[in-house]
Design an enzyme around this catalytic site. Structure first.
Site, PDB file in Angstrom:
ATOM      1  N   GLY A  53       0.850  -1.187   0.000  1.00 54.83           N
ATOM      2  CA  GLY A  53       0.000   0.000   0.000  1.00 54.83           C
ATOM      3  C   GLY A  53       0.880   1.229   0.000  1.00 54.83           C
TER       4      GLY A  53
ATOM      5  N   CYS B 271       5.334  -6.158   1.478  1.00 55.19           N
ATOM      6  CA  CYS B 271       5.640  -4.718   1.436  1.00 55.19           C
ATOM      7  C   CYS B 271       4.966  -3.978   2.601  1.00 55.19           C
ATOM      8  CB  CYS B 271       5.270  -4.152   0.065  1.00 55.19           C
ATOM      9  SG  CYS B 271       6.033  -2.542  -0.223  1.00 55.19           S
ATOM     10  N   TYR B 272       3.999  -3.096   2.344  1.00 51.48           N
ATOM     11  CA  TYR B 272       3.329  -2.411   3.460  1.00 51.48           C
ATOM     12  C   TYR B 272       2.801  -3.449   4.453  1.00 51.48           C
ATOM     13  CZ  TYR B 272       0.064   0.533   6.064  1.00 51.48           C
ATOM     14  OH  TYR B 272      -0.593   1.200   7.074  1.00 51.48           O
TER      15      TYR B 272
ATOM     16  N   HIS C  80       8.257  -7.876  -3.756  1.00 53.31           N
ATOM     17  CA  HIS C  80       6.986  -8.257  -4.390  1.00 53.31           C
ATOM     18  C   HIS C  80       7.115  -9.583  -5.135  1.00 53.31           C
ATOM     19  CE1 HIS C  80       4.792  -4.539  -3.526  1.00 53.31           C
ATOM     20  NE2 HIS C  80       6.006  -4.019  -3.504  1.00 53.31           N
TER      21      HIS C  80
ATOM     22  N   GLU D  80       4.739 -11.148  -6.439  1.00 56.91           N
ATOM     23  CA  GLU D  80       3.721 -11.268  -7.473  1.00 56.91           C
ATOM     24  C   GLU D  80       4.159 -10.764  -8.841  1.00 56.91           C
ATOM     25  OE1 GLU D  80       3.724  -9.413  -4.830  1.00 56.91           O
ATOM     26  OE2 GLU D  80       3.093  -7.383  -5.263  1.00 56.91           O
TER      27      GLU D  80
ATOM     28  N   ASP E 104     -16.131 -11.329 -22.542  1.00 55.45           N
ATOM     29  CA  ASP E 104     -16.943 -11.589 -21.354  1.00 55.45           C
ATOM     30  C   ASP E 104     -18.363 -12.041 -21.704  1.00 55.45           C
ATOM     31  OD1 ASP E 104     -14.666 -10.662 -20.178  1.00 55.45           O
ATOM     32  OD2 ASP E 104     -15.489  -8.707 -19.636  1.00 55.45           O
TER      33      ASP E 104
ATOM     34  N   LYS F 189      -9.936 -11.729 -15.684  1.00 59.04           N
ATOM     35  CA  LYS F 189     -10.006 -11.848 -17.141  1.00 59.04           C
ATOM     36  C   LYS F 189      -9.283 -13.101 -17.663  1.00 59.04           C
ATOM     37  CE  LYS F 189     -11.288  -9.637 -20.917  1.00 59.04           C
ATOM     38  NZ  LYS F 189     -12.509  -8.827 -21.044  1.00 59.04           N
TER      39      LYS F 189
END
Ligand code: XMP
Length: 510
Positions: A55, A82-83, A168, A170, A226, A366
């Site tokens: 964050g 992180c945060y 991170h 990710e 979608d 998605k």
């Protein structure tokens, strides 16, 4: 849904959706929910693990996102990123310090012994993006990784199953980041990995069969990913009781309208009503140059055409919407039904006589929607379709839309798509298309002088369309696109390539 679940608590960082997507890719269902969730609600949610995201704040700032320290006594494993890791240190009696400069980018890291780093190369590269850092870990914790500038790049209390990492995992820049996340999910939380798209399809179809039995269902098919996947999923459950309405406004790319009919009606046997409104839209757009007026006219006409078709079908029980998880996160944090603001479908509920909305994809990202589409047998041309604006080619023709310009644009755009695909670049580029500008230039073809609008090529890389960079397409590919357009498309005499990022430009030209 009876899956094991991980709770990803959102502290506002830019990579938060990415964390949730990575967890799902590793076969574990998760929700991204606001950090303010009460302890009672967390207990009720019953996650096998909790992840705190990054964050933008500093833990010492007044009003910085906070949590109830009770969360650490629930006996549920926690991973703070992180945060999130600074918050763990701060709440449990460690210290967070403020560095003079921000550490941003790749850093060399050395991992120590930890279940998180099992099978991970000890000397490695990670991605950092922070200014504050943990300068002292809480009592009972030990440091498990360090970089030159960040002494506690990872720390843990393995007994309590609480882990903090400053970097991170990710993002792909962290080498073996996926392994670290996998180690947390499977090694620490004991996940079994029951989240797969084939399970999802099976469960959804059986749930939808119960819900929709004997009911009339209506779906607006736009040609986009979608709505196509939502309709196909519902069709598996509702069969003949589903009617899809496809409004052909004549502003789709070459071959797309024909493909909708051939895939959904001919191949999948769906009840597809095609409203041919091409002339109507051209008529309404005559003499209109302002982009916002074009958008407004197209939106309104679309609703009117759909309303007419819906009236003929009569009252239905359910209206299918292709809402997906990012729409849910962005508009109201998950609690209530969201109606997509996408102009194509946004106004539909008000003109359709229906009882309930059904949103079979509202839990999916998605990339999961695409996998479900493939699972359901939809071709790549449908599930890998790039984002395409509702107003279609009308906002890729500067100035007035005419049939001649539409034809030129469709042909030029088709050549560009073909060459990008041939060069194997289609999966790396977020959107790529041609634009007809309103600038006319002189050219020479054979012995004759020509005077035609400049055609621009646009191709961008992006992760969410909020920001974008122009794609570095190799010159030889650009050359092939350019010479093919000039040689094969009437009214093309000059091609330019757009080298602007977003911001300051936008992806589309209008
Ligand atoms: P811009 O041009 O704003 O586009 O950078 C961001 C993303 O949104 C798409 N886009 C639209 N989509 N109706 C839509 O449904 C619109 O009016 C519209 N305008 C832009 C664009 O293609 C890109 O993916």
């Amino acid at each position: 849904m009876n899956h094991e679940k991980v709770l990803v608590l959102d502290f506002g960082g830019q990579y938060n959706q990415l964390i949730a997507r990575r967890v799902r890719e590793l076969g574990v269902y998760c929700d991204l929910l606001p950090y303010g969730m009460s302890i009672e609600k967390i207990r009720e949610y019953s996650p096998i693990g909790i992840i705190f995201t990054g964050g933008p704040n500093s833990v010492y700032e007044a009003g910085a996102p906070d949590i109830d320290a009770e969360i650490f006594r629930l006996g549920i494993p926690v991973l703070g990123i992180c945060y999130g890791c600074q918050l763990i240190a701060h709440k449990l009696g460690g210290k967070v310090a403020h560095a003079d400069t921000r550490e941003y980018g790749k850093s060399e890291i050395e991992y120590g012994e930890s279940i998180l780093f099992a099978d991970v190369t000890k000397k490695n590269i990670c991605w950092m993006s922070h200014t504050d850092y943990v300068s002292e870990v809480p009592a009972g914790f030990r440091i498990s990784a360090a970089t030159k500038t960040c002494p506690a790049a990872a720390f843990e209390n393995a007994e309590k199953k609480i882990y903090g990492i400053q970097f991170h995992t990710e993002v792909h820049h962290t080498a073996e980041g996926e392994k670290i996340l996998r180690n947390f999910l499977y090694g620490v939380c004991g996940a079994k990995g029951d989240w797969t798209m084939s399970n999802f399809v099976e469960e959804q179809v059986s749930a939808l069969k119960k819900k929709l039995e004997g009911k009339k269902v209506l779906c607006a098919m736009s040609g986009g990913v979608d709505s196509a996947v939502a309709a196909t999923l519902v069709h598996r459950a509702a069969g003949e009781n589903l009617t899809c309405v496809f409004v052909d406004h004549g502003l789709l790319r070459k071959g797309e309208a024909e493909e909708v009919v051939s895939v959904f009606r001919d191949r999948l046997g769906m009840n597809l009503v095609k409203a041919d409104a091409r002339e109507l839209f051209l008529e309404k757009l005559k003499g209109i140059s302002d982009p916002e007026r074009k958008r407004k006219i197209i939106g309104e006409e679309f609703i009117k055409v759909f309303e007419k078709e819906a009236k003929e079908i009569g009252a239905v029980d359910f209206l299918v919407q292709g809402t997906i998880y990012p729409d849910v996160i962005e508009s109201g944090k998950g609690a209530s039904a969201v109606i997509k603001s996408h102009h194509n479908v946004g106004g539909l509920p008000s003109v359709v006589d229906f009882k309930e909305i059904v949103e079979p994809l509202r839990d999916l990202f998605k990339d999961e929607v695409r996998k479900v589409g493939t699972e359901l047998g939809l071709p790549d041309s449908v599930v890998q379709r790039q984002p395409f604006p509702g107003p279609g080619l009308a906002i890729r023709i500067m100035g007035e839309v005419t049939e001649e310009k539409l034809q030129t644009l469709r042909d030029a755009d088709f050549i560009m798509r073909e060459e990008i695909a041939k060069a194997g670049l289609n999966r790396d580029i977020w959107q790529y298309f041609a634009v007809i500008t309103s600038t006319y230039t002189v050219g020479v073809m054979g012995d004759a002088r020509t005077y035609e609008p400049v055609i621009a090529l646009r191709a961008v890389t992006s992760v969410d369309a909020m920001t974008a960079d122009w794609a570095r397409i190799p010159y030889d590919v650009l050359e092939r696109i350019s010479s093919r357009i000039i040689n094969e498309v009437p009214h093309a005499n000059r091609i330019v390539y757009d080298i602007t990022s977003k911001p300051p430009a936008t992806i589309e030209w209008e």
